[in-house]
Design a protein around this motif. Structure first.
Motif, PDB file in Angstrom:
ATOM      1  N   GLN A  79      32.265  20.470   3.382  1.00  0.00           N
ATOM      2  CA  GLN A  79      33.087  20.666   2.185  1.00  0.00           C
ATOM      3  C   GLN A  79      34.353  21.467   2.495  1.00  0.00           C
ATOM      4  OE1 GLN A  79      30.482  22.411  -0.746  1.00  0.00           O
ATOM      5  NE2 GLN A  79      29.661  20.415  -1.359  1.00  0.00           N
ATOM      6  N   LEU A  80      34.305  22.222   3.594  1.00  0.00           N
ATOM      7  CA  LEU A  80      35.477  23.012   3.985  1.00  0.00           C
ATOM      8  C   LEU A  80      36.274  22.347   5.110  1.00  0.00           C
ATOM      9  CD1 LEU A  80      33.918  26.611   4.014  1.00  0.00           C
ATOM     10  CD2 LEU A  80      35.360  25.581   2.246  1.00  0.00           C
ATOM     11  N   CYS A  81      35.615  21.599   5.982  1.00  0.00           N
ATOM     12  CA  CYS A  81      36.284  20.987   7.127  1.00  0.00           C
ATOM     13  C   CYS A  81      37.223  19.871   6.659  1.00  0.00           C
ATOM     14  CB  CYS A  81      35.248  20.422   8.094  1.00  0.00           C
ATOM     15  SG  CYS A  81      35.969  19.558   9.515  1.00  0.00           S
ATOM     16  N   ASN A  82      38.464  19.914   7.170  1.00  0.00           N
ATOM     17  CA  ASN A  82      39.410  18.848   6.840  1.00  0.00           C
ATOM     18  C   ASN A  82      39.726  17.949   8.024  1.00  0.00           C
ATOM     19  OD1 ASN A  82      40.974  20.490   8.402  1.00  0.00           O
ATOM     20  ND2 ASN A  82      42.571  20.892   6.857  1.00  0.00           N
ATOM     21  N   GLY A  83      38.956  18.116   9.106  1.00  0.00           N
ATOM     22  CA  GLY A  83      39.129  17.238  10.259  1.00  0.00           C
ATOM     23  C   GLY A  83      40.404  17.454  11.039  1.00  0.00           C
ATOM     24  N   CYS A  84      40.910  18.680  11.056  1.00  0.00           N
ATOM     25  CA  CYS A  84      42.190  18.950  11.735  1.00  0.00           C
ATOM     26  C   CYS A  84      42.097  18.799  13.249  1.00  0.00           C
ATOM     27  CB  CYS A  84      42.704  20.338  11.369  1.00  0.00           C
ATOM     28  SG  CYS A  84      41.738  21.710  12.073  1.00  0.00           S
ATOM     29  N   GLY A  85      40.919  18.995  13.814  1.00  0.00           N
ATOM     30  CA  GLY A  85      40.725  18.790  15.242  1.00  0.00           C
ATOM     31  C   GLY A  85      41.037  19.981  16.124  1.00  0.00           C
ATOM     32  N   ARG A  86      41.367  21.137  15.547  1.00  0.00           N
ATOM     33  CA  ARG A  86      41.680  22.307  16.376  1.00  0.00           C
ATOM     34  C   ARG A  86      40.472  22.732  17.212  1.00  0.00           C
ATOM     35  NH1 ARG A  86      44.811  27.108  13.471  1.00  0.00           N
ATOM     36  NH2 ARG A  86      44.779  27.775  15.651  1.00  0.00           N
ATOM     37  N   CYS A  87      39.295  22.653  16.632  1.00  0.00           N
ATOM     38  CA  CYS A  87      38.083  23.031  17.364  1.00  0.00           C
ATOM     39  C   CYS A  87      37.877  22.126  18.570  1.00  0.00           C
ATOM     40  CB  CYS A  87      36.872  22.987  16.442  1.00  0.00           C
ATOM     41  SG  CYS A  87      36.652  21.396  15.598  1.00  0.00           S
ATOM     42  N   SER A  88      38.087  20.821  18.381  1.00  0.00           N
ATOM     43  CA  SER A  88      37.924  19.872  19.465  1.00  0.00           C
ATOM     44  C   SER A  88      38.944  20.100  20.575  1.00  0.00           C
ATOM     45  CB  SER A  88      38.049  18.443  18.925  1.00  0.00           C
ATOM     46  OG  SER A  88      37.978  17.498  19.963  1.00  0.00           O
ATOM     47  N   ASN A  89      40.170  20.381  20.194  1.00  0.00           N
ATOM     48  CA  ASN A  89      41.233  20.591  21.183  1.00  0.00           C
ATOM     49  C   ASN A  89      41.015  21.864  21.998  1.00  0.00           C
ATOM     50  OD1 ASN A  89      42.554  18.267  20.335  1.00  0.00           O
ATOM     51  ND2 ASN A  89      43.810  19.362  18.833  1.00  0.00           N
ATOM     52  N   LYS A  90      40.411  22.877  21.396  1.00  0.00           N
ATOM     53  CA  LYS A  90      40.232  24.153  22.084  1.00  0.00           C
ATOM     54  C   LYS A  90      38.922  24.246  22.870  1.00  0.00           C
ATOM     55  CE  LYS A  90      44.001  26.370  20.877  1.00  0.00           C
ATOM     56  NZ  LYS A  90      44.962  26.857  21.893  1.00  0.00           N
ATOM     57  N   LYS A 100      37.647   9.918  13.231  1.00  0.00           N
ATOM     58  CA  LYS A 100      38.017   9.522  11.871  1.00  0.00           C
ATOM     59  C   LYS A 100      37.892  10.695  10.900  1.00  0.00           C
ATOM     60  CE  LYS A 100      36.851   4.639  12.476  1.00  0.00           C
ATOM     61  NZ  LYS A 100      36.061   3.481  11.963  1.00  0.00           N
ATOM     62  N   GLY A 101      38.339  11.860  11.389  1.00  0.00           N
ATOM     63  CA  GLY A 101      38.362  13.034  10.522  1.00  0.00           C
ATOM     64  C   GLY A 101      37.042  13.752  10.373  1.00  0.00           C
ATOM     65  N   LYS A 102      36.015  13.323  11.106  1.00  0.00           N
ATOM     66  CA  LYS A 102      34.705  13.967  11.005  1.00  0.00           C
ATOM     67  C   LYS A 102      34.296  14.526  12.372  1.00  0.00           C
ATOM     68  CE  LYS A 102      32.959  11.220   7.134  1.00  0.00           C
ATOM     69  NZ  LYS A 102      31.850  10.369   6.637  1.00  0.00           N
ATOM     70  N   PRO A 103      33.840  15.778  12.403  1.00  0.00           N
ATOM     71  CA  PRO A 103      33.462  16.391  13.684  1.00  0.00           C
ATOM     72  C   PRO A 103      32.077  15.947  14.158  1.00  0.00           C
ATOM     73  CG  PRO A 103      33.127  17.946  11.906  1.00  0.00           C
ATOM     74  CD  PRO A 103      33.729  16.720  11.275  1.00  0.00           C
ATOM     75  N   LEU A 104      31.968  15.750  15.451  1.00  0.00           N
ATOM     76  CA  LEU A 104      30.694  15.463  16.084  1.00  0.00           C
ATOM     77  C   LEU A 104      30.425  16.558  17.114  1.00  0.00           C
ATOM     78  CD1 LEU A 104      31.044  11.629  16.800  1.00  0.00           C
ATOM     79  CD2 LEU A 104      29.818  12.697  14.912  1.00  0.00           C
ATOM     80  N   VAL A 105      29.230  17.138  17.079  1.00  0.00           N
ATOM     81  CA  VAL A 105      28.881  18.228  17.990  1.00  0.00           C
ATOM     82  C   VAL A 105      27.855  17.723  19.002  1.00  0.00           C
ATOM     83  CG1 VAL A 105      27.932  20.552  18.199  1.00  0.00           C
ATOM     84  CG2 VAL A 105      29.293  19.937  16.185  1.00  0.00           C
ATOM     85  N   PHE A 106      28.153  17.963  20.301  1.00  0.00           N
ATOM     86  CA  PHE A 106      27.228  17.621  21.381  1.00  0.00           C
ATOM     87  C   PHE A 106      26.628  18.931  21.892  1.00  0.00           C
ATOM     88  CE2 PHE A 106      30.638  14.508  21.235  1.00  0.00           C
ATOM     89  CZ  PHE A 106      29.938  13.314  21.102  1.00  0.00           C
ATOM     90  N   ASN A 107      25.469  19.287  21.336  1.00  0.00           N
ATOM     91  CA  ASN A 107      24.871  20.596  21.629  1.00  0.00           C
ATOM     92  C   ASN A 107      24.529  20.785  23.099  1.00  0.00           C
ATOM     93  OD1 ASN A 107      25.019  21.829  19.149  1.00  0.00           O
ATOM     94  ND2 ASN A 107      23.022  21.085  18.453  1.00  0.00           N
ATOM     95  N   PRO A 121      40.765  27.169  10.983  1.00  0.00           N
ATOM     96  CA  PRO A 121      41.623  27.754   9.937  1.00  0.00           C
ATOM     97  C   PRO A 121      40.983  27.783   8.557  1.00  0.00           C
ATOM     98  CG  PRO A 121      42.340  25.528  10.427  1.00  0.00           C
ATOM     99  CD  PRO A 121      41.250  25.843  11.405  1.00  0.00           C
ATOM    100  N   ARG A 122      39.880  27.067   8.383  1.00  0.00           N
ATOM    101  CA  ARG A 122      39.253  26.979   7.060  1.00  0.00           C
ATOM    102  C   ARG A 122      37.864  27.616   7.026  1.00  0.00           C
ATOM    103  NH1 ARG A 122      41.654  23.373   3.595  1.00  0.00           N
ATOM    104  NH2 ARG A 122      39.659  22.938   2.575  1.00  0.00           N
ATOM    105  N   ASP A 123      37.492  28.321   8.119  1.00  0.00           N
ATOM    106  CA  ASP A 123      36.168  28.950   8.200  1.00  0.00           C
ATOM    107  C   ASP A 123      35.047  27.959   7.881  1.00  0.00           C
ATOM    108  OD1 ASP A 123      37.190  31.457   8.882  1.00  0.00           O
ATOM    109  OD2 ASP A 123      37.511  31.992   6.769  1.00  0.00           O
ATOM    110  N   ALA A 124      35.187  26.769   8.442  1.00  0.00           N
ATOM    111  CA  ALA A 124      34.203  25.716   8.180  1.00  0.00           C
ATOM    112  C   ALA A 124      33.070  25.705   9.197  1.00  0.00           C
ATOM    113  CB  ALA A 124      34.899  24.352   8.175  1.00  0.00           C
ATOM    114  N   ILE A 125      33.162  26.568  10.209  1.00  0.00           N
ATOM    115  CA  ILE A 125      32.172  26.547  11.292  1.00  0.00           C
ATOM    116  C   ILE A 125      31.343  27.825  11.274  1.00  0.00           C
ATOM    117  CG2 ILE A 125      31.828  26.460  13.791  1.00  0.00           C
ATOM    118  CD1 ILE A 125      34.439  24.893  13.992  1.00  0.00           C
ATOM    119  N   THR A 126      30.040  27.664  11.236  1.00  0.00           N
ATOM    120  CA  THR A 126      29.103  28.782  11.344  1.00  0.00           C
ATOM    121  C   THR A 126      28.305  28.621  12.627  1.00  0.00           C
ATOM    122  OG1 THR A 126      28.893  28.902   8.936  1.00  0.00           O
ATOM    123  CG2 THR A 126      27.205  30.010  10.241  1.00  0.00           C
TER     124      THR A 126
END
Length: 282
Positions: A79-90, A100-107, A121-126
């Protein structure tokens, strides 16, 4: 070991490759010093080869402590993530992809560095703890206390399990650490904590090649080290020449004998079965 002045310390036993006999030496050293009347410090054996621990196969332990090892993994609030991709880039480990604007996590790729949560930037990650392994201990085992770690199948963060184990070393005793083989991150984690390092090798071309890699690692980490030759035979000069080149001492040899190999395959500790080896181990 007699030259240590019986000071508390951490001795890491490693090898440039697997199967050289580091576990054999670690068990023999712990048993011999734990029984020695002239050695008055408590002894603890820690099996930090967490991807394939096997010291426990030689012992009859009753584990009174079990500690899960947790690693923090990112969980997204969609609900907070807007798919900006900063997390993926870093992410240095490519553990996050945005499709397609949705994050995928490979644990299994995540190294729990926490950068993704910091830069969002949106505090969408815990960051939430996930069990990646466990540590088992028998503090009442004699003549030495014992602990070993085990990384869960499919996980890659063995240094984190090793790090948790190293928090439980004896501050006033001798800690004998059976480290991982090779020279990768898990070995670096163990060796970096060492006061002294013993490198176990065998007198073969492969053994000499991988020993050189381990010697280079100790030199880079500025850790004092020595060499123990297992399965010693007429080819020892391969190792002795290498030791001379690196200006490192060969502190002992375990002869290549069928009865020693049979004892190990039967799950026996060498110095317990063969008293003639005790002086050479310590």
């Amino acid at each position: 070991m007699k030259d240590t002045g019986f000071e508390p310390m951490k001795v890491v036993i490693c090898s440039g490759k697997g199967g050289t006999g580091k576990t054999t030496l670690a068990l023999s050293l712990a048993w011999t010093l734990g029984r020695a009347e002239e050695f008055n410090l408590p002894v603890k054996l820690l099996d930090c080869d967490v991807e394939e621990p096997n010291c426990h196969l030689f012992l009859r332990c009753r584990y009174d402590t079990l500690m899960p090892v947790l690693a923090e993994k990112p969980v997204f609030d969609m609900q907070l993530c807007n798919g900006c991709g900063r997390c993926s880039n870093k992410c240095r480990y490519n553990a996050i992809a945005v499709v397609k604007g949705k994050p995928l996590v490979f644990n299994d790729l995540c190294h729990s560095c926490g950068v993704c949560g910091v830069i969002c930037p949106r505090d969408a990650i815990t960051l939430k703890g996930v069990v990646i392994g466990e540590v088992l201990a028998d503090y009442n085992h004699r003549p030495f206390s014992f602990m070993f770690g085990r990384l869960n199948v499919g996980e890659s963060q063995s240094p984190m399990v090793i790090g948790d184990m190293l928090k439980h070393t004896l501050p006033d005793g001798l800690n004998i650490i059976d480290g991982p083989p090779g020279t990768a991150c898990n070995t670096v984690k163990a060796v970096a904590a060492a006061d002294k390092v013993i490198l176990v090798t065998e007198p073969t071309p492969f053994g000499a090649n991988d020993l050189a890699l381990a010697l280079d690692l100790c030199a880079q980490l500025q850790k004092p080290c020595a060499i123990m030759i297992n399965r010693s035979d007429s080819n020892d000069q391969l190792i002795e020449k290498l030791a001379e080149r690196y200006q490192v001492s060969v502190i002992g040899k375990i002869p290549f004998k069928r009865e020693y190999a049979r004892a190990c395959s039967d799950g026996l500790i060498l110095t317990e079965e063969f008293p003639e080896l005790r002086a050479g181990v310590i």
